[in-house]
Structures are given as structure tokens and as C-alpha cells.
Design an enzyme around this catalytic site. Structure first.
Site, mmCIF file in Angstrom:
data_model
loop_
_atom_site.group_PDB
_atom_site.id
_atom_site.type_symbol
_atom_site.label_atom_id
_atom_site.label_comp_id
_atom_site.label_asym_id
_atom_site.label_seq_id
_atom_site.Cartn_x
_atom_site.Cartn_y
_atom_site.Cartn_z
ATOM 1 N N LEU A 33 0.812 -1.216 0.000
ATOM 2 C CA LEU A 33 0.000 0.000 0.000
ATOM 3 C C LEU A 33 0.848 1.269 0.000
ATOM 4 C CD1 LEU A 33 -2.717 -1.057 2.605
ATOM 5 C CD2 LEU A 33 -2.934 -1.056 0.113
ATOM 6 N N GLY A 34 1.999 1.203 0.651
ATOM 7 C CA GLY A 34 2.828 2.408 0.723
ATOM 8 C C GLY A 34 4.095 2.166 1.504
ATOM 9 N N GLY A 36 7.290 4.165 3.968
ATOM 10 C CA GLY A 36 7.713 5.311 4.762
ATOM 11 C C GLY A 36 9.184 5.201 5.079
ATOM 12 N N PHE A 57 10.600 4.300 7.807
ATOM 13 C CA PHE A 57 10.998 3.178 8.647
ATOM 14 C C PHE A 57 10.293 1.859 8.331
ATOM 15 C CE2 PHE A 57 11.536 6.993 11.398
ATOM 16 C CZ PHE A 57 12.915 6.982 11.409
ATOM 17 N N ASP A 101 2.279 14.875 11.406
ATOM 18 C CA ASP A 101 2.583 14.575 10.014
ATOM 19 C C ASP A 101 1.315 14.703 9.164
ATOM 20 O OD1 ASP A 101 4.101 13.973 7.821
ATOM 21 O OD2 ASP A 101 4.134 11.810 8.174
#
Length: 550
Positions: free
Chosen positions: A7-8, A10, A12, A121
């Protein structure tokens, strides 16, 4: 636990859609070896356990293995505000449709503040929208309790409040500032497509190019300071620089400093990723021209996030990609992504030894070999660009380029190969990119081989100049989307749609000036004084950019 799709990503970890006991969830994976990421993950779990609100993503459970932590959350059935934004004309959204979304966003942030939590964020990518039209605030990886008085910079640079950037600490006002900036940016500053209709290809020559083939190395995420400040890590490339056997310097990229728009700039010759107009980073809804389109044959190796935007439905292009799983940001050795590329290139040529048709094609001219090297970007995100892993990855890239360069020269034996090494973008000390700091914008550029003038002094170019540079080496047409061609079209459109007294040419680009330049070049060409014509072009181009409007 069965993985369905990614899905995505980041800094980390990776978020994937996974199936557990016949149910589907979103699962965030963080590896133990990333100690900073693990520490923040424990705080994220603690915060998510406290959340109980219909506008926030729901936490389910945590699973721990020998190597990683998995946070199991609700899967949002819908899309993000970022994807909605890109689906609108010119990237802007309708106010009436956004009013209820804004109201729910304010409610979700207000709830967090009431329980003494800062999200820290807030950006379109972290605003989920369900298919029934409601907000789901997601990604609490940068969140913390207000009592912790965190002063380090967290979040996404374009949305961080000024006091946070100054390391003066965070407050509830920091979230409010980010939310307000998000509202403003949706209406006013998102992308417009730079593509214009009516452009035509302009072949550089009807004869042979300066080189029969160009090999392009793109070291994704390599900032110029990391390369030039550590010459012992790139002895091959610095040998070219030191000996003056090629040309070298800085390639200036452009905001947004992301992988896709950076590659569009260097390979298609214009700023901004066209897919940003409608569907975010996922697809190319608008067709555009590139050096690959103009080549006779192109061969591409590397990431599935980059290659398809150039090779998809392009008959003369062949591509080889590793899987998304192999792009794991927490990989113990992301340099393996680059080793994979180098090995696949050599395997491809070995195959040609038993394939006469392929060997015949390889001997033709106007060919591009593109090697996308993702290891540095991956290690930069996971371990930061000053880490040992990032710096050691530079050694891997340099050694691989040396081997490929030697192999090409030995394989073809015609001294007709040109090599171009550069990067799509750099990154900050904390491993992020996307905005306009020098560490992100200034990337290295080294070129050597057939047709390349040798210069020992440092050069500074714009990233969009790399595409016409490749075109000039191969003798192919400059991509139709290049900046100069677009200028001519837009100038004509502006003049046709302006009142005569309100239209004013930029002095250096007046028709009278350009016509005289073209006449002089044509005259020299007709007299076969080609060297003098070339010198005139080289001398005139820098001068015209020094002209300032009255």
C-alpha cells in the site's frame, strides 16, 4: 498471514494489505535492525491503543517475530486525499465537496489534542477517504504525547510548522499550522501539467550520431556532496574527473525532488511528473515523449516504480525489473538491488552470444541502455545518507559502473559508447526528499566516452538538459516535451491571446533576435564552416541567459 499487495512506504517501514483468518487488514512492518524506527514504532503502538474515534484508523493487534514488528490496523476502503487531489483538473479540488472533509479533519485533530497527542505529520497522503465519503486520519508514526516536549524535526518537510524547523519545539499550534497549510495548498499550489500541444520532434542530424549507444546510470537518491566529498569511495568515477577524461559537475534538479519527476526531467527534458496531474505517482495518464521513444532500441533494468513509466507500451523498449518485495526499505543490504541490476545487464549480453538476432540488433546505432540503481535511496531512507551503509553503497555503485564500462568497451570494440552517470535527486541529513534544499536538488553528473568533450573543470547544468545531451550524442530528435520547444508553443499561444499593448517578448528571445541567430548559423552551415557554427552556438547560448528583462 498472506500478503495481497503493498500500500505504501515510509522512512521506517512498509504498509501492506494482508489477509489474516479470512479478514483483510493493513499491516505496517518495521524490522528490529532499524533501532530508531523500532523505538518510534513502540511509541506509535502506545498511542494507537488509546485511540477510539470513528475518524481515526483503528488499531487491532501487534505481532512480533524474530526480526520484525507488525502493527495490524483497519484497512481503509477508499483512497487518500492526495489521490483525490490528483484526479481533479489542474490538481485543484472543489470547495463544496471539500467542506465536509475539512470539517471531519478538524474534528479528528481536535480529538487528538484533547487526549494530549500531536499527529505531527498532517499531509494529503495521511488523510484517508472512505468510499462512503468520510475521513480516516492515518499514519501515527511521527505522533507523540505533548508532555514529551519533542524538539527533533519529524513529519514531511513541506507541511512542517516554522517553529518545528527551527527546533523550538512542537505544540498543538504546529498541527493547526500543518492543517491550514494543507487546506491552502490543495487550492493554490498543486501541479499543473507542463505539456503543450503542437510540439514536433526535431532531429539533430540525418546522419550518424557522435555515439552509437549511450549507457545511462541513475544512482537514485545520491546527493552530490556524498559523492564528491568521498573520492575514496568512487575511485573509478573520480579517476575520470581527476584525469579529465570526460566531463563532470552538478546537475540541478527541481522541486518536487522525487524519483519519478527527477527521471522525467533527465530523460524527457521537462520538469514535473505528468502523472502528478491526475493519479499521483501510480500511473502515466498523459503520454509524453522521452529519449527512449526517439531511440532505435532501449533496454532498461531496475525498479518497477520507475521503468514502466518509460517502457510501457513502447515497442522498441525492453525492461527487466525486480519485485516490490525486494525493494524493502528495511533490507539488511539494499545495495543488492544495484548488484541485481549489474548482474542482469551482464546476463543479457551473455544471452546474445547464442542469439544472432539480438546480436545483430545490438550492433545498430541510436540505442540506450538505462540502469536504475535504487540502493542508495533505500539505504538513505532507512539508515540516513551519512551512515556506513549509504557510503558503502557508493562503492558498490562505482565498482559496478567500472565493470559495465569495461565490459561495453570490450564487447563492442568500436569506441562508440558514451556513458552518463547522474542522480534523480539527493536527500537531507535525516533521509527525506521532496522539497528544495541544496542536499536534495544538487546531484552529481559525470559523462565520458564517445562524442564527449573532455573538461577537467567543474560544470553546472540543469537536469532537463540531460535529455537533449543524450539526444545529441545519439543523433536522435530531442524529446518533444523539452523546455525550448514548449517555450516556442507557449509564446505563440500567449501572443495570440493577449492584447497587443500587453504582450512583451523576453528581450533575448525576440523573433528578430532568434531569426538573426538562425540566419547566421544557416549561412555558416551552407559554407560548410561547421566548427565555426558550433562555436557560435556554444558562445551565444550562455549569453542569452544573462539577458534580463527591462
Amino acid at each position: 498471514m498472506e500478503m495481497i499487495r503493498e500500500l505504501g512506504r515510509g522512512t521506517f517501514g512498509v504498509v501492506s494489505e494482508m489477509k489474516m483468518d479470512s479478514e483483510v487488514f493493513a499491516v505496517k512492518v518495521i524490522y528490529f535492525e532499524n533501532q530508531k524506527g523500532l523505538k518510534m514504532t513502540l511509541k506509535e503502538i502506545k498511542i494507537m491503543k488509546l485511540l477510539n474515534h470513528p475518524l481515526l484508523v483503528s488499531f487491532h493487534t501487534v505481532e512480533v517475530t524474530e526480526t520484525k514488528v507488525l502493527i495490524v490496523m483497519d484497512l481503509i476502503r477508499g483512497i487518500t486525499l492526495e489521490e483525490v487531489k490528483y484526479s481533479m483538473p489542474e490538481g485543484r479540488l472543489d470547495l463544496e465537496k471539500l467542506k465536509p472533509i475539512f470539517a471531519e479533519m478538524v474534528c479528528s485533530i481536535n480529538y487528538l489534542h484533547r487526549i494530549q497527542i500531536l499527529h505531527n505529520d498532517i499531509k494529503p497522503k495521511n488523510i484517508g477517504l472512505t468510499f462512503n465519503g468520510h475521513v480516516k486520519l492515518i499514519d501515527f508514526g511521527s505522533a507523540f504525547f505533548i508532555k514529551d516536549e519533542i524538539k527533533e524535526i519529524r513529519g514531511s518537510l513541506g507541511y512542517i510548522a516554522p517553529e518545528v524547523l527551527k527546533r523550538e519545539g512542537c505544540s498543538f499550534k504546529s498541527d493547526v499550522w500543518s492543517l491550514g497549510f494543507l487546506f491552502y495548498s490543495i487550492f493554490d499550489i498543486y501541479y499543473q501539467s507542463p505539456l503543450v500541444k503542437g510540439t514536433k520532434p526535431h532531429p539533430i542530424t540525418n546522419g550518424a550520431g557522435l555515439a552509437k549507444r549511450v549507457v545511462v546510470f541513475s544512482a537514485d537518491g545520491l546527493r552530490s556532496t556524498a559523492l564528491f566529498a568521498n573520492p575514496e569511495l568512487s575511485t573509478f568515477l573520480h579517476g575520470i574527473i581527476r584525469e579529465g577524461s570526460g566531463v563532470w559537475g552538478i546537475s540541478k534538479s527541481h522541486v518536487p525532488t522525487e524519483s519519478r519527476p527527477g527521471h522525467v526531467a533527465m530523460l524527457a527534458g521537462f520538469y514535473e511528473d505528468v502523472s502528478a496531474v491526475t493519479l499521483g505517482w501510480k500511473h502515466n495518464p498523459v503520454k509524453f515523449d522521452s529519449v527512449f521513444n526517439q531511440s532505435r532500441f532501449s533496454y532498461l533494468w531496475g525498479s518497477p516504480d520507475i521503468l514502466p513509466m518509460f517502457s510501457h507500451e513502447l515497442s522498441q523498449a525492453s525492461s527487466w525489473m525486480y519485485t516490490h518485495e525486494e525493494e524493502d526499505f528495511a533490507s539488511s543490504d539494499a545495495a543488492n538491488l544495484d548488484r541485481w541490476v549489474f548482474e542482469k545487464v551482464l546476463s543479457f549480453f551473455k544471452e546474445s552470444e547464442n542469439n544472432q538476432e539480438l546480436r545483430r540488433k545490438l550492433d545498430e546505432d541510436k540505442q540506450i541502455f538505462f540502469l536504475h540503481l535504487l540502493g542508495l535511496d533505500t539505504n538513505g531512507h532507512g539508515y540516513k545518507p551519512n551512515s556506513e551503509k549509504y557510503l558503502k553503497n557508493i562503492e558498490v555503485v562505482d565498482e559496478g559502473i567500472k565493470n559495465i564500462s569495461t565490459f561495453f568497451n570490450n564487447f563492442f570494440k568500436d569506441e562508440k559508447t558514451a556513458f552518463v552517470f547522474t542522480s534523480d535527486h539527493g536527500m537531507t541529513d535525516w533521509g527525506s526528499h521532496g522539497s528544495g534544499t541544496d542536499d536534495e536538488i544538487l546531484t552529481p553528473f559525470v559523462a565520458w566516452g564517445s562524442g564527449i568533450q573532455k573538461k577537467i573543470s567543474k560544470q553546472v547544468i540543469n537536469q532537463v538538459d540531460i535529455a537533449p545531451f543524450i539526444s545529441a550524442l545519439l543523433g536522435i530528435a530531442v524529446p518533444m516535451n523539452s523546455m525550448v520547444e514548449q517555450y516556442n508553443i507557449r509564446r505563440t499561444e500567449r501572443e495570440a491571446n493577449s492584447l497587443p499593448y500587453m504582450f512583451k517578448d523576453f528581450p533575448g528571445f525576440k523573433s528578430s533576435v532568434l531569426n538573426k541567430v538562425q540566419e547566421q548559423i544557416s549561412e555558416l552551415k551552407g559554407q560548410r564552416r561547421l566548427d565555426q557554427a558550433a562555436r557560435f552556438c556554444v558562445e551565444w547560448i550562455p549569453r542569452k541567459f544573462e539577458i534580463r528583462p527591462n
